[in-house]
Design a protein around this motif. Structure first.
Motif, PDB file in Angstrom:
ATOM      1  N   ILE B 163      29.454  22.970  23.609  1.00 61.71           N
ATOM      2  CA  ILE B 163      29.232  22.616  25.020  1.00 61.71           C
ATOM      3  C   ILE B 163      28.718  21.174  25.106  1.00 61.71           C
ATOM      4  O   ILE B 163      29.147  20.394  25.946  1.00 61.71           O
ATOM      5  N   GLU B 170      34.179  22.300  31.400  1.00 56.53           N
ATOM      6  CA  GLU B 170      33.092  23.018  32.048  1.00 56.53           C
ATOM      7  C   GLU B 170      32.443  23.915  30.983  1.00 56.53           C
ATOM      8  O   GLU B 170      33.170  24.525  30.180  1.00 56.53           O
ATOM      9  N   GLU B 172      31.263  26.882  30.989  1.00 60.29           N
ATOM     10  CA  GLU B 172      31.811  28.252  30.968  1.00 60.29           C
ATOM     11  C   GLU B 172      33.203  28.296  30.340  1.00 60.29           C
ATOM     12  O   GLU B 172      33.591  29.298  29.753  1.00 60.29           O
ATOM     13  N   GLU B 175      32.743  28.359  26.671  1.00 62.72           N
ATOM     14  CA  GLU B 175      32.282  29.696  26.276  1.00 62.72           C
ATOM     15  C   GLU B 175      33.452  30.684  26.180  1.00 62.72           C
ATOM     16  O   GLU B 175      33.524  31.479  25.250  1.00 62.72           O
ATOM     17  N   GLN B 176      34.340  30.603  27.161  1.00 60.90           N
ATOM     18  CA  GLN B 176      35.459  31.553  27.163  1.00 60.90           C
ATOM     19  C   GLN B 176      36.397  31.311  25.973  1.00 60.90           C
ATOM     20  O   GLN B 176      36.868  32.255  25.352  1.00 60.90           O
ATOM     21  N   TYR B 178      35.558  29.884  23.130  1.00 61.91           N
ATOM     22  CA  TYR B 178      34.783  30.242  21.928  1.00 61.91           C
ATOM     23  C   TYR B 178      34.793  31.761  21.716  1.00 61.91           C
ATOM     24  O   TYR B 178      35.027  32.250  20.610  1.00 61.91           O
ATOM     25  N   ALA B 179      34.553  32.495  22.816  1.00 59.69           N
ATOM     26  CA  ALA B 179      34.501  33.960  22.688  1.00 59.69           C
ATOM     27  C   ALA B 179      35.867  34.523  22.334  1.00 59.69           C
ATOM     28  O   ALA B 179      35.970  35.477  21.563  1.00 59.69           O
ATOM     29  N   VAL B 209      37.002  26.377  34.198  1.00 57.74           N
ATOM     30  CA  VAL B 209      37.099  27.710  33.601  1.00 57.74           C
ATOM     31  C   VAL B 209      38.334  28.465  34.089  1.00 57.74           C
ATOM     32  O   VAL B 209      38.938  29.236  33.330  1.00 57.74           O
ATOM     33  N   ASN B 210      38.754  28.230  35.331  1.00 57.71           N
ATOM     34  CA  ASN B 210      39.932  28.961  35.821  1.00 57.71           C
ATOM     35  C   ASN B 210      41.206  28.518  35.099  1.00 57.71           C
ATOM     36  O   ASN B 210      42.045  29.353  34.770  1.00 57.71           O
ATOM     37  N   LEU B 213      41.071  30.157  31.665  1.00 55.59           N
ATOM     38  CA  LEU B 213      41.369  31.596  31.695  1.00 55.59           C
ATOM     39  C   LEU B 213      42.855  31.851  31.946  1.00 55.59           C
ATOM     40  O   LEU B 213      43.432  32.770  31.371  1.00 55.59           O
ATOM     41  N   SER B 214      43.462  31.022  32.799  1.00 58.60           N
ATOM     42  CA  SER B 214      44.902  31.195  33.042  1.00 58.60           C
ATOM     43  C   SER B 214      45.678  30.969  31.749  1.00 58.60           C
ATOM     44  O   SER B 214      46.580  31.747  31.408  1.00 58.60           O
ATOM     45  N   SER B 217      45.061  33.856  29.271  1.00 57.13           N
ATOM     46  CA  SER B 217      45.756  35.105  29.598  1.00 57.13           C
ATOM     47  C   SER B 217      47.259  34.964  29.364  1.00 57.13           C
ATOM     48  O   SER B 217      47.907  35.898  28.922  1.00 57.13           O
ATOM     49  N   ILE B 222      43.148  36.306  25.903  1.00 56.97           N
ATOM     50  CA  ILE B 222      42.129  37.112  26.579  1.00 56.97           C
ATOM     51  C   ILE B 222      42.862  38.300  27.181  1.00 56.97           C
ATOM     52  O   ILE B 222      43.898  38.145  27.818  1.00 56.97           O
TER      53      ILE B 222
END
Lengths: 96, 224
Positions: B163, B170, B172, B175-176, B178-179, B209-210, B213-214, B217, B222
């Motif tokens: 981070i 961002e 978050e 984090e996403q 990394y996870a 983050v959006n 995530l897109s 996915s 994810i």
């Protein structure tokens, strides 16, 4: 022997309890990761503590996301697991 | 390599690096173990002591190729040969201004280990890096060699360090990623690159983050 809804149920184990708790709070739990975390010290009580400590963060995060519900649930779970990792690390456990 | 450019400020790695320098300056050897993508190779590249020359050894070589390659790296003329290997081993053991770096130690031929033991015992430091199965193998087949090595276990870098490092993401979002990679830092970097490219395409100065995530996915990184 009683069958159907009368059949005696096995008591859920701790990982299942954690998973149910997280699902009730809008997260899509990854069972494999949870089992791993449990093996390294994550308990239901600890999961509840971590959740309560970060509730506002999860609510804010959830509002910010413009994703389908399943992806939001998985993202919240990721955030939760990283918080658990920090919590365990601060308590001297090995990283998840 | 510039240490500041390539190195994430992770306390454990800083401490490991000091430990490695201490060991090799005292002519002792080290085993760095870690899972896939934990950053073993990058860690080895950071080992650059001022007074000792680093000689990288290819772990896929057979013993004859290995001994001659070490000497060539030290500016000796040496050709891999069954007959010459005993002499090469003797010469390597007699030299003292260098240390050996062996990445992917899990690929080493089992016949190489006794030679490495002779080299270690001659006071030539060796820094080995490999999967945890190297230690398992040594514990069962060569406990005498394992006892000569200090083992350092490399864990994936903590998310807070990333981070701090990647200001164009961002927190978050980091984090996403990394996870989702579960400790595979190679995959982590690949996803970072993909996200940056996508953000550039969309004329975003910042990776949110959006967007992450897109992409995650889409690549099924994810999953609900």
């Amino acid at each position: 022997l009683p069958t159907g809804s009368h059949a005696p149920r096995l008591k859920e184990n701790e990982v299942e309890s954690i998973s149910r708790f997280l699902t009730e709070n809008g997260m899509s739990a990854d069972p494999i990761w949870l089992v791993e975390a449990h093996r390294r010290g994550l308990s239901l009580a600890m999961a509840k503590t971590v959740y309560d400590q970060n509730r506002e963060r999860y609510e804010g995060f959830s509002r910010k996301l413009r994703q389908p519900a399943e992806i939001t649930g998985a993202a919240l779970f990721n955030a939760f697991m990283l918080d658990c990792e920090r919590h365990l690390r601060n308590r001297g456990y090995q990283a998840i | 390599m510039n240490r500041k450019e390539s190195y994430i400020n992770d306390k454990r790695r800083v401490s490991y690096l000091s430990s490695v320098y201490y060991r090799i300056s005292h002519r002792k050897s080290v085993l760095i173990e870690g899972g896939y993508g934990a950053g073993k190779t990058r860690f080895l590249q950071l080992i650059q002591p001022k007074k000792l020359k680093a000689v990288w050894v290819e772990s896929l070589f057979n013993v004859h190729e290995m001994l001659s390659a070490i000497l060539r790296d030290l500016d000796y003329e040496a050709r891999a040969s069954y007959r010459k290997s005993p002499g090469y081993l003797k010469l390597i053991c007699a030299l003292s201004h260098f240390f050996l770096l062996i990445d992917e130690a899990n690929d080493l031929d089992r016949r190489v280990w006794p030679y490495l033991k002779r080299i270690i015992d001659a006071g030539v430091p060796i820094v080995l890096a490999g999967l945890p199965k190297v230690r398992t193998f040594l514990a069962s087949e060569h406990p005498d060699i394992l006892s000569r090595l200090k083992t350092l276990t490399l864990y994936p870098i903590e998310v807070e360090d990333f981070i701090l490092q990647y200001k164009d993401f961002e927190p978050e979002a980091i984090e996403q990623i990394y996870a989702s990679v579960k400790g595979d830092m190679r995959k982590f970097e690949e996803i970072l690159t993909d996200c940056r490219e996508k953000a550039k395409e969309l004329n975003h100065a910042f990776v949110g983050v959006n967007l992450v995530l897109s992409l995650l996915s889409e690549s099924e990184q994810i999953q609900p």
